[in-house]
Scaffold this active site. Sequence first.
Site, PDB file in Angstrom:
ATOM      1  N   ASP A 198      -1.976  -1.477  -4.146  1.00  0.00           N
ATOM      2  CA  ASP A 198      -2.392  -0.120  -4.488  1.00  0.00           C
ATOM      3  C   ASP A 198      -1.140   0.746  -4.517  1.00  0.00           C
ATOM      4  OD1 ASP A 198      -3.360   2.448  -4.628  1.00  0.00           O
ATOM      5  OD2 ASP A 198      -4.729   2.280  -2.929  1.00  0.00           O
TER       6      ASP A 198
ATOM      7  N   TYR B 200       0.866  -1.173   0.000  1.00  0.00           N
ATOM      8  CA  TYR B 200       0.000   0.000   0.000  1.00  0.00           C
ATOM      9  C   TYR B 200       0.906   1.227   0.000  1.00  0.00           C
ATOM     10  CZ  TYR B 200      -3.586   3.371   1.387  1.00  0.00           C
ATOM     11  OH  TYR B 200      -4.426   4.457   1.435  1.00  0.00           O
TER      12      TYR B 200
ATOM     13  N   HIS C  79     -12.179   0.446  -4.805  1.00  0.00           N
ATOM     14  CA  HIS C  79     -11.258  -0.236  -5.713  1.00  0.00           C
ATOM     15  C   HIS C  79     -11.870  -1.552  -6.180  1.00  0.00           C
ATOM     16  CE1 HIS C  79      -7.431   2.038  -4.686  1.00  0.00           C
ATOM     17  NE2 HIS C  79      -8.244   2.418  -3.711  1.00  0.00           N
TER      18      HIS C  79
END
Length: 267
Positions: free
Chosen positions: A157, A114, A258
Amino acid sequence: MRIATWNVNSVRARTDRILDWLQRSDVDVLAMQETKCKDEQFPYERFRELGYEIAHVGLSQWNGVAIASRVGLDDVQIGFEGQPGFHKDPEVAPAQEARAIGATCNGVRIWSLYVPNGRELADPHYTYKLEWLAKLHTDAVGWLDRNPDAQIALVGDWNVAPTDEDVWDPALFEGKTHTSAPEREAFQAFVESGFADVVRPHTPGPGVYTYWDYTQLRFPKKQGMRIDFVLGSPALAGRVDKAEIDRNERKGKGASDHAPVIVDLGD
């Protein structure tokens, strides 16, 4: 083997939805980001009931990353070796955040990542983001140098849209994070070092995204960004048979902002 990455935007708020999707998608390994819970709050037992082992790191109600695997979960590592920390007060020692976890699943070294958002170009978090990506790149290059045949998947991500095709309106992002030249150069450094974007050949754009903001009806208007990726080492990239973005999972009540990104690996 089928692997996927998904910024779930709170694993506790979406446990039922995630588990239903796992059963329907037949995914062997799921990397999750933004679990938004401490380790003791993660719903381990619910995943175990479906046959998944869990590795998770979460320090607060923010960030948090996990790997769920039904094909083995070995050599779990919390954070990569050079992972920098952050604190908004420069007088306070930076603390490492819950943004990276790695594990070996059926011979594939999977990193659930992340990447820091960056917030604004003048924000200290933007500098932190670039430093974070640079340190990850240094480690990733080292992994390949030590073993060029290593099967490594850097997934998650990335909070970077590498090209103008990866945002619905490039003009709106001028002077903002996610599309700035330094961020794109940081992402491209991984590609130039041998980590291929293995999803794009199977999901050509334009108009193909993985994230749509909750506000201003971005999803129904198809105004999204492609910021979730699976970057595969050369040995792994050669095994990719198929890849897809499950846009349908962004639909409906209680969806994450997402969509899951899925890669099928051949033998």
